[in-house]
Design a protein around this motif. Sequence first.
Motif, mmCIF file in Angstrom:
data_model
loop_
_atom_site.group_PDB
_atom_site.id
_atom_site.type_symbol
_atom_site.label_atom_id
_atom_site.label_comp_id
_atom_site.label_asym_id
_atom_site.label_seq_id
_atom_site.Cartn_x
_atom_site.Cartn_y
_atom_site.Cartn_z
ATOM 1 N N VAL A 9 0.874 -1.180 0.000
ATOM 2 C CA VAL A 9 0.000 0.000 0.000
ATOM 3 C C VAL A 9 0.902 1.218 0.000
ATOM 4 O O VAL A 9 1.575 1.496 0.992
ATOM 5 C CB VAL A 9 -0.922 -0.001 1.239
ATOM 6 C CG1 VAL A 9 -1.823 1.220 1.226
ATOM 7 C CG2 VAL A 9 -1.757 -1.270 1.281
ATOM 8 N N ASN A 11 0.118 4.540 -0.513
ATOM 9 C CA ASN A 11 -0.423 5.715 0.168
ATOM 10 C C ASN A 11 -1.902 5.471 0.501
ATOM 11 O O ASN A 11 -2.439 4.408 0.191
ATOM 12 C CB ASN A 11 -0.245 6.986 -0.677
ATOM 13 C CG ASN A 11 -0.932 6.867 -2.016
ATOM 14 O OD1 ASN A 11 -2.089 6.456 -2.088
ATOM 15 N ND2 ASN A 11 -0.231 7.206 -3.086
ATOM 16 N N CYS A 12 -2.524 6.466 1.121
ATOM 17 C CA CYS A 12 -3.897 6.306 1.614
ATOM 18 C C CYS A 12 -4.946 6.807 0.615
ATOM 19 O O CYS A 12 -6.140 6.827 0.948
ATOM 20 C CB CYS A 12 -4.058 7.057 2.926
ATOM 21 S SG CYS A 12 -2.989 6.425 4.232
ATOM 22 N N CYS A 15 -8.797 5.667 0.166
ATOM 23 C CA CYS A 15 -9.051 4.531 1.072
ATOM 24 C C CYS A 15 -9.891 4.958 2.285
ATOM 25 O O CYS A 15 -11.100 4.970 2.222
ATOM 26 C CB CYS A 15 -7.730 3.899 1.486
ATOM 27 S SG CYS A 15 -7.934 2.502 2.589
ATOM 28 N N GLY A 16 -9.250 5.284 3.384
ATOM 29 C CA GLY A 16 -9.971 5.691 4.601
ATOM 30 C C GLY A 16 -10.491 4.516 5.416
ATOM 31 O O GLY A 16 -11.196 4.704 6.406
ATOM 32 N N ALA A 17 -10.128 3.274 5.035
ATOM 33 C CA ALA A 17 -10.688 2.096 5.701
ATOM 34 C C ALA A 17 -10.454 2.083 7.211
ATOM 35 O O ALA A 17 -11.326 1.649 7.966
ATOM 36 C CB ALA A 17 -10.118 0.831 5.072
ATOM 37 N N CYS A 18 -9.294 2.564 7.664
ATOM 38 C CA CYS A 18 -9.015 2.516 9.106
ATOM 39 C C CYS A 18 -9.815 3.561 9.874
ATOM 40 O O CYS A 18 -9.788 3.580 11.105
ATOM 41 C CB CYS A 18 -7.521 2.653 9.370
ATOM 42 S SG CYS A 18 -6.794 4.147 8.659
ATOM 43 N N PHE A 126 -0.790 5.161 13.008
ATOM 44 C CA PHE A 126 -1.282 4.059 12.174
ATOM 45 C C PHE A 126 -0.746 4.241 10.756
ATOM 46 O O PHE A 126 -1.082 5.196 10.073
ATOM 47 C CB PHE A 126 -2.813 4.061 12.169
ATOM 48 C CG PHE A 126 -3.392 2.768 11.684
ATOM 49 C CD1 PHE A 126 -3.616 1.715 12.550
ATOM 50 C CD2 PHE A 126 -3.698 2.599 10.342
ATOM 51 C CE1 PHE A 126 -4.133 0.520 12.102
ATOM 52 C CE2 PHE A 126 -4.221 1.406 9.876
ATOM 53 C CZ PHE A 126 -4.437 0.361 10.760
ATOM 54 N N LYS A 127 0.098 3.331 10.324
ATOM 55 C CA LYS A 127 0.830 3.523 9.059
ATOM 56 C C LYS A 127 0.233 2.730 7.909
ATOM 57 O O LYS A 127 -0.163 1.569 8.080
ATOM 58 C CB LYS A 127 2.296 3.091 9.230
ATOM 59 C CG LYS A 127 3.023 3.811 10.355
ATOM 60 C CD LYS A 127 3.179 5.291 10.070
ATOM 61 C CE LYS A 127 3.970 5.986 11.171
ATOM 62 N NZ LYS A 127 3.652 7.392 11.309
ATOM 63 N N ALA A 128 0.251 3.383 6.741
ATOM 64 C CA ALA A 128 -0.112 2.680 5.506
ATOM 65 C C ALA A 128 0.864 1.517 5.316
ATOM 66 O O ALA A 128 2.052 1.635 5.617
ATOM 67 C CB ALA A 128 -0.042 3.633 4.322
ATOM 68 N N CYS A 133 -3.249 -1.966 8.663
ATOM 69 C CA CYS A 133 -3.738 -1.344 7.429
ATOM 70 C C CYS A 133 -4.257 -2.422 6.478
ATOM 71 O O CYS A 133 -5.368 -2.330 5.953
ATOM 72 C CB CYS A 133 -2.609 -0.538 6.798
ATOM 73 S SG CYS A 133 -2.870 -0.043 5.099
ATOM 74 N N ARG A 137 -8.166 -2.909 5.237
ATOM 75 C CA ARG A 137 -8.442 -2.857 3.794
ATOM 76 C C ARG A 137 -9.086 -4.156 3.317
ATOM 77 O O ARG A 137 -9.955 -4.141 2.456
ATOM 78 C CB ARG A 137 -7.144 -2.571 3.028
ATOM 79 C CG ARG A 137 -6.699 -1.121 3.177
ATOM 80 C CD ARG A 137 -5.344 -0.900 2.552
ATOM 81 N NE ARG A 137 -5.370 -1.135 1.124
ATOM 82 C CZ ARG A 137 -5.649 -0.206 0.210
ATOM 83 N NH1 ARG A 137 -5.931 1.019 0.589
ATOM 84 N NH2 ARG A 137 -5.643 -0.507 -1.062
HETATM 85 S S1 SF4 Z 1 -6.312 1.500 5.885
HETATM 86 FE FE1 SF4 Z 1 -4.162 1.903 5.311
HETATM 87 S S2 SF4 Z 1 -4.230 2.856 3.268
HETATM 88 FE FE2 SF4 Z 1 -6.290 2.940 4.166
HETATM 89 S S3 SF4 Z 1 -6.365 5.003 5.076
HETATM 90 FE FE3 SF4 Z 1 -5.757 3.534 6.677
HETATM 91 S S4 SF4 Z 1 -3.512 3.553 6.665
HETATM 92 FE FE4 SF4 Z 1 -4.192 4.507 4.752
#
Ligand code: SF4
Length: 144
Positions: A9, A11-12, A15-18, A126-128, A133, A137
């Motif tokens: 992954v 970048n974000c 997305c926004g899943a987290c 919280f890292k991509a 993550c 996702r």
């Molecule tokens: S789930 Fe991962 S890729 Fe998606 S917004 Fe969160 S950190 Fe970013």
Amino acid sequence: MSQTGKLPVVNCEGCGACCFHMGYPAYVLPRDPMTAAEIEADPVLSQRAAKDKRFKQDLIDGHPGESHWHRMPEDLRSQWQTHVDQYQQPDYDGTVESLDGPCIWLDMETRQCIHHESRPNICRDFKADSPGCHDWRKHYADRI
Ligand code: SF4
Ligand code: SF4
């Protein structure tokens, strides 16, 4: 095509899943240290403290509040406080679907945090491309 599964992954974007189950930005707020007797006198805190030593120690230690909470513009802090004051915890049944819904700061169209510069530490940490993550996702693969 969505990036899910084991693909890296990068970048974000989109997305926004987290943020889908966060409800609202989770700041560590300033709190005064408590004595063991004060914790014991509180029926809710004492129950949790009896089961969770770390929680009890956190109460005893107190916290100055995280830096981004203090740096946040006053009107934003006040909006946050109003939301939390009116917040009603959902009935959690062990499923992700029964958690809080999307964070109030998540723009569902752009999938971006509308107050990114003020987001709390839990979001910054919280890292991509981290295992968490990938988990979120995967869970929300039909939405990203
Ligand atoms: S789930 Fe991962 S890729 Fe998606 S917004 Fe969160 S950190 Fe970013
Ligand atoms: S504050 Fe921003 S980054 Fe954190 S959960 Fe909410 S929308 Fe996501």
